[in-house]
Design an enzyme around this catalytic site. Sequence first.
Site, short mmCIF file in Angstrom:
data_model
loop_
_atom_site.label_atom_id
_atom_site.label_comp_id
_atom_site.label_asym_id
_atom_site.label_seq_id
_atom_site.Cartn_x
_atom_site.Cartn_y
_atom_site.Cartn_z
N ASP A 62 0.84 -1.21 0.00
CA ASP A 62 0.00 0.00 0.00
C ASP A 62 0.88 1.25 0.00
O ASP A 62 2.00 1.23 0.51
CB ASP A 62 -0.91 -0.04 1.25
CG ASP A 62 -2.08 0.91 1.13
OD1 ASP A 62 -2.28 1.51 0.04
OD2 ASP A 62 -2.81 1.07 2.13
N ASN A 120 -10.86 -2.98 -6.13
CA ASN A 120 -10.06 -2.01 -6.92
C ASN A 120 -10.67 -1.70 -8.30
O ASN A 120 -10.30 -0.73 -8.94
CB ASN A 120 -8.62 -2.49 -7.09
CG ASN A 120 -7.78 -2.33 -5.85
OD1 ASN A 120 -6.83 -3.08 -5.61
ND2 ASN A 120 -8.11 -1.35 -5.00
N ARG A 143 -5.37 -2.07 8.37
CA ARG A 143 -6.55 -2.90 8.05
C ARG A 143 -6.10 -4.12 7.27
O ARG A 143 -5.05 -4.09 6.62
CB ARG A 143 -7.51 -2.15 7.11
CG ARG A 143 -8.10 -0.89 7.61
CD ARG A 143 -9.05 -0.33 6.54
NE ARG A 143 -8.34 0.27 5.42
CZ ARG A 143 -7.83 1.49 5.40
NH1 ARG A 143 -7.93 2.26 6.47
NH2 ARG A 143 -7.20 1.96 4.34
C1 FPP Z 1 -2.12 0.07 -3.29
O1 FPP Z 1 -1.58 1.38 -3.26
C2 FPP Z 1 -1.56 -0.63 -4.44
C3 FPP Z 1 -2.30 -1.16 -5.45
C4 FPP Z 1 -3.77 -1.11 -5.51
C5 FPP Z 1 -1.64 -1.79 -6.59
C6 FPP Z 1 -0.42 -2.62 -6.27
C7 FPP Z 1 0.32 -2.77 -7.49
C8 FPP Z 1 1.67 -2.77 -7.60
C9 FPP Z 1 2.59 -2.79 -6.46
C10 FPP Z 1 2.21 -2.72 -8.95
C11 FPP Z 1 3.01 -3.86 -9.35
C12 FPP Z 1 2.31 -5.14 -9.18
C13 FPP Z 1 2.52 -6.21 -9.95
C14 FPP Z 1 1.90 -7.50 -9.62
C15 FPP Z 1 3.38 -6.13 -11.14
P1 FPP Z 1 -2.55 2.60 -3.50
O2 FPP Z 1 -2.58 2.88 -4.96
O3 FPP Z 1 -3.89 2.32 -2.92
O4 FPP Z 1 -1.80 3.74 -2.73
P2 FPP Z 1 -2.48 4.97 -1.95
O5 FPP Z 1 -3.30 4.38 -0.84
O6 FPP Z 1 -1.31 5.73 -1.48
O7 FPP Z 1 -3.32 5.71 -2.96
#
Ligand code: FPP
Length: 252
Positions: A17, A65, A191
């Site tokens: 995250d 998502n 969480r």
């Molecule tokens: C949560 O951070 C992250 C995600 C929903 C996507 C996770 C994806 C990657 C790490 C990219 C690479 C993955 C693979 C399998 C190649 P967020 O976007 O919710 O962050 P925020 O809470 O700061 O907005």
Amino acid sequence: MNLSPSKFPKHIAIIMDGNGRWAKKKGKPRISGHRQGGQTIREVLSVCQKLKIRYLTLYAFSVENWNRPQSEISALMDLFHHFLRKETKNLIKKEVRLRVIGRIDELPEKVRKEVTRSLEATAKFDKWNLTLAVNYGSRTEMVDAVKAYAEAIHRGKENPEECSWETLNSYLYTFDLPDPDFIIRTSGETRLSNFLMLQSAYAEMYFSKVYWPDFDQAALLEALENYKDRERRYGLTGEQINELSMTEHSVT
Ligand code: FPP
């Protein structure tokens, strides 16, 4: 830092995250945080192999998502596609078996194809295990498991009178994985967000303030340092656990 391998978890599961906030802090678009997050996956996998931690499971995309802006969803799907295309040969080189858990059928066709290709190409390995949770949610996993179990009853393959946790566990996406010992969530959120809710019944939890794109070897070692001091009791008393560990030491 002096960490004894016997104190390492066998299976680490991570809620990656903070990609968006990492990008925002740098004045970049959110996708650049996801891209850097992909780089972190490679690094964390390498550190796990160095430390002989055989199972790593990462939450990459939840069933919730899909409610994000379409542009971010498309960019993430492109990233998954690109990652699998590029990374499969490295996984083969490192002898890592890839698993993908979640409703894979609902992913765009080009991602599905790469998933199938990577799964097949790495299926022969069993020592190192990387699992990506994509279009995953614990509740949908339960729904899918119950459907499959109900069908098995219908076909006469299962008898509900004999149903146990082991029976239901064998219908989960994670049927061939050990339960996670250590769940890490980055970015300061505290969480589980529908991640491995049944499998983590006895997992230790750790919440790091570091955003996923910055989660490096030092951050992982700090988490492991914290894990090693925990006493895992599985419902027993501290005294029972001490006795058990003394018996273990006397036989090994
Ligand atoms: C949560 O951070 C992250 C995600 C929903 C996507 C996770 C994806 C990657 C790490 C990219 C690479 C993955 C693979 C399998 C190649 P967020 O976007 O919710 O962050 P925020 O809470 O700061 O907005």
